[in-house]
Design an enzyme around this catalytic site. Structure first.
Site, mmCIF file in Angstrom:
data_model
loop_
_atom_site.group_PDB
_atom_site.id
_atom_site.type_symbol
_atom_site.label_atom_id
_atom_site.label_comp_id
_atom_site.label_asym_id
_atom_site.label_seq_id
_atom_site.Cartn_x
_atom_site.Cartn_y
_atom_site.Cartn_z
ATOM 1 N N ALA A 66 57.157 36.167 41.752
ATOM 2 C CA ALA A 66 57.460 36.731 43.061
ATOM 3 C C ALA A 66 56.135 36.840 43.818
ATOM 4 O O ALA A 66 55.053 36.850 43.207
ATOM 5 C CB ALA A 66 58.102 38.098 42.893
ATOM 6 N N GLY A 111 58.846 36.176 38.185
ATOM 7 C CA GLY A 111 60.088 35.761 38.839
ATOM 8 C C GLY A 111 60.402 34.286 38.637
ATOM 9 O O GLY A 111 61.569 33.877 38.697
ATOM 10 N N GLU A 114 62.010 34.124 35.341
ATOM 11 C CA GLU A 114 63.342 34.720 35.514
ATOM 12 C C GLU A 114 64.308 33.718 36.145
ATOM 13 O O GLU A 114 65.479 33.633 35.767
ATOM 14 C CB GLU A 114 63.222 35.998 36.355
ATOM 15 C CG GLU A 114 62.510 37.081 35.569
ATOM 16 C CD GLU A 114 62.170 38.317 36.370
ATOM 17 O OE1 GLU A 114 61.453 38.189 37.387
ATOM 18 O OE2 GLU A 114 62.608 39.406 35.990
ATOM 19 N N GLU A 134 53.887 40.603 34.617
ATOM 20 C CA GLU A 134 54.130 41.783 35.459
ATOM 21 C C GLU A 134 53.333 43.010 35.044
ATOM 22 O O GLU A 134 52.828 43.758 35.881
ATOM 23 C CB GLU A 134 55.635 42.136 35.463
ATOM 24 C CG GLU A 134 56.473 41.278 36.394
ATOM 25 C CD GLU A 134 56.963 39.990 35.738
ATOM 26 O OE1 GLU A 134 56.414 39.595 34.683
ATOM 27 O OE2 GLU A 134 57.887 39.369 36.280
HETATM 28 N N1 CAA Z 1 52.240 35.446 44.622
HETATM 29 C C1 CAA Z 1 51.511 35.143 45.713
HETATM 30 N N2 CAA Z 1 50.605 34.155 45.748
HETATM 31 C C2 CAA Z 1 50.396 33.474 44.603
HETATM 32 C C3 CAA Z 1 51.099 33.747 43.427
HETATM 33 C C4 CAA Z 1 52.062 34.788 43.460
HETATM 34 N N3 CAA Z 1 52.827 35.096 42.408
HETATM 35 N N4 CAA Z 1 50.676 32.918 42.463
HETATM 36 C C5 CAA Z 1 49.730 32.137 43.028
HETATM 37 N N5 CAA Z 1 49.561 32.475 44.330
HETATM 38 C C6 CAA Z 1 48.652 31.879 45.303
HETATM 39 C C7 CAA Z 1 47.215 32.361 45.090
HETATM 40 O O1 CAA Z 1 47.008 33.614 45.698
HETATM 41 C C8 CAA Z 1 46.443 31.236 45.741
HETATM 42 O O2 CAA Z 1 46.515 31.389 47.133
HETATM 43 P P1 CAA Z 1 45.133 31.424 48.008
HETATM 44 O O3 CAA Z 1 44.561 30.049 47.819
HETATM 45 O O4 CAA Z 1 45.603 31.691 49.390
HETATM 46 O O5 CAA Z 1 44.286 32.495 47.407
HETATM 47 C C9 CAA Z 1 47.290 29.988 45.416
HETATM 48 O O6 CAA Z 1 48.582 30.469 45.103
HETATM 49 C C10 CAA Z 1 46.779 29.206 44.229
HETATM 50 O O7 CAA Z 1 46.648 30.087 43.134
HETATM 51 P P2 CAA Z 1 45.304 30.286 42.281
HETATM 52 O O8 CAA Z 1 44.110 29.951 43.106
HETATM 53 O O9 CAA Z 1 45.341 31.647 41.663
HETATM 54 O O10 CAA Z 1 45.502 29.150 41.179
HETATM 55 P P3 CAA Z 1 44.877 29.123 39.702
HETATM 56 O O11 CAA Z 1 45.131 27.751 39.185
HETATM 57 O O12 CAA Z 1 43.488 29.637 39.695
HETATM 58 O O13 CAA Z 1 45.780 30.163 38.860
HETATM 59 C C11 CAA Z 1 47.844 31.198 38.155
HETATM 60 C C12 CAA Z 1 47.144 29.905 38.655
HETATM 61 C C13 CAA Z 1 47.326 31.558 36.755
HETATM 62 C C14 CAA Z 1 49.335 30.926 38.120
HETATM 63 C C15 CAA Z 1 47.509 32.361 39.140
HETATM 64 O O14 CAA Z 1 47.790 31.914 40.461
HETATM 65 C C16 CAA Z 1 48.281 33.604 38.899
HETATM 66 O O15 CAA Z 1 47.978 34.366 37.980
HETATM 67 N N6 CAA Z 1 49.338 33.869 39.735
HETATM 68 C C17 CAA Z 1 50.114 35.066 39.642
HETATM 69 C C18 CAA Z 1 51.109 34.988 38.491
HETATM 70 C C19 CAA Z 1 51.899 36.283 38.362
HETATM 71 O O16 CAA Z 1 51.356 37.346 38.108
HETATM 72 N N7 CAA Z 1 53.252 36.203 38.517
HETATM 73 C C20 CAA Z 1 54.123 37.332 38.401
HETATM 74 C C21 CAA Z 1 54.334 37.968 39.752
HETATM 75 S S1 CAA Z 1 55.176 39.514 39.642
HETATM 76 C C22 CAA Z 1 56.813 39.117 39.593
HETATM 77 O O17 CAA Z 1 57.210 37.985 39.530
HETATM 78 C C23 CAA Z 1 57.721 40.309 39.641
HETATM 79 C C24 CAA Z 1 59.145 40.033 39.281
HETATM 80 O O18 CAA Z 1 59.506 39.977 38.128
HETATM 81 C C25 CAA Z 1 60.134 39.921 40.307
#
Ligand code: CAA
Length: 260
Positions: A66, A111, A114, A134
């Site tokens: 998400a 998400g 999920e 999360e």
């Molecule tokens: N939400 C918003 N933006 C996201 C995102 C997310 N879940 N995942 C990646 N992005 C964005 C980053 O912010 C980045 O944008 P900017 O260039 O504008 O900064 C772009 O996508 C590329 O990402 P990275 O530069 O971080 O890419 P990376 O290769 O270095 O890392 C990754 C990849 C390990 C997937 C890392 O992006 C990451 O950890 N993302 C978050 C993953 C996460 O925590 N997901 C769970 C979200 S909570 C949830 O989902 C709640 C639920 O159950 C409903």
């Protein structure tokens, strides 16, 4: 309907639905969830569609979760509403009368995992990484993940993934029973289409009833599940597809199903 973050292509009964927001690794924001809800509703009603394949745009992510930027500004009330919105999409996939195959082409996190778990089964690329990060953000999975993962692989492995926030690779996810099969990235979509085409060519009503029997039966006692299965089995004898399928076998010819 026009979608700004989704691509849909329908060929020979198979709809390929691509989440197309690669700049943010296909993260699910409110707008994208609304679009998904609409498109899934449309695809379920579209009689030309027998199977849906769900995948992510780009070579990096299926869906990286998400949208964290959007969630970082939410109140408790808004967080609750956002969770319910995501859960509605997951439930819609589960309630669709046609199968949905997840083709996990990269990160499937939070998400995103999920979303894949809400599908009827998952194929993954050997580059895929799956997990529930999360807890590293101070929350828990909110789009049905705690419920669907524990039901799929049992509480112990679900506990390990959800409490640690760690990612596992596709091979491990397959050994845990999350992923059905792992393919080279360039083969993934073709393999998903191959299975989808098989499903699109058999009795559509029967496939829908099979999905219904499995999903609903899991919430019943085994005895009630057997009764439910027998009732659906009986109803299928009133369909054209049953007459055609069994008639074609007896007449030693290939069945041509109409989905009626
Ligand atoms: N939400 C918003 N933006 C996201 C995102 C997310 N879940 N995942 C990646 N992005 C964005 C980053 O912010 C980045 O944008 P900017 O260039 O504008 O900064 C772009 O996508 C590329 O990402 P990275 O530069 O971080 O890419 P990376 O290769 O270095 O890392 C990754 C990849 C390990 C997937 C890392 O992006 C990451 O950890 N993302 C978050 C993953 C996460 O925590 N997901 C769970 C979200 S909570 C949830 O989902 C709640 C639920 O159950 C409903």
């Amino acid at each position: 309907m026009e979608y700004s973050n989704l691509l849909v292509e329908i060929t020979e009964g198979v709809a390929t639905l691509v989440i197309n927001s690669p700049r943010t690794l296909n993260a699910l924001n409110s707008k994208l969830l609304t679009e998904l809800e609409c498109v899934l509703y449309e695809l379920n009603l579209d009689e030309s569609v027998k199977v849906v394949i769900l995948t992510g745009a780009g070579d990096k992510a299926f869906v990286a979760g998400a949208d964290i930027k959007e969630m970082s500004m939410m109140s408790s009330y808004e967080g609750h509403q956002f969770g319910l919105k995501g859960q509605r999409v997951m439930m819609l996939i589960e309630k669709m009368t046609k199968p949905v195959i997840a083709a996990v082409n990269g990160y499937a996190l939070g998400g995103g995992l999920e979303l894949a778990l809400a599908c009827d089964f998952i194929y993954a690329s050997d580059k895929a990484k799956l997990g529930f990060p999360e807890v590293t953000l101070g929350v828990i999975p909110g789009f049905g993940g705690t419920q669907n993962l524990a039901r799929l692989i049992g509480p112990n492995k679900a506990n390990e993934l959800i409490f640690s926030g760690k990612m596992i690779n596709a091979e491990k996810a397959a050994s845990w029973g999350i992923v059905n099969e792992v393919f080279a990235p360039e083969e993934l979509l073709a393999k998903a289409k191959e299975t989808a085409t098989l499903i699109a060519g058999v009795g559509t009503v029967a496939v829908g009833y099979g999905k219904n029997a499995i999903a609903n039966g899991l919430n019943m006692t085994k005895e009630d599940g057997f009764k439910y299965e027998a009732a659906l089995f009986g109803v299928l004898f009133s369909t054209d597809d049953q007459k055609e399928g069994m008639g074609a076998f007896v007449e030693k010819r290939k069945a041509v199903f109409t989905g009626k």
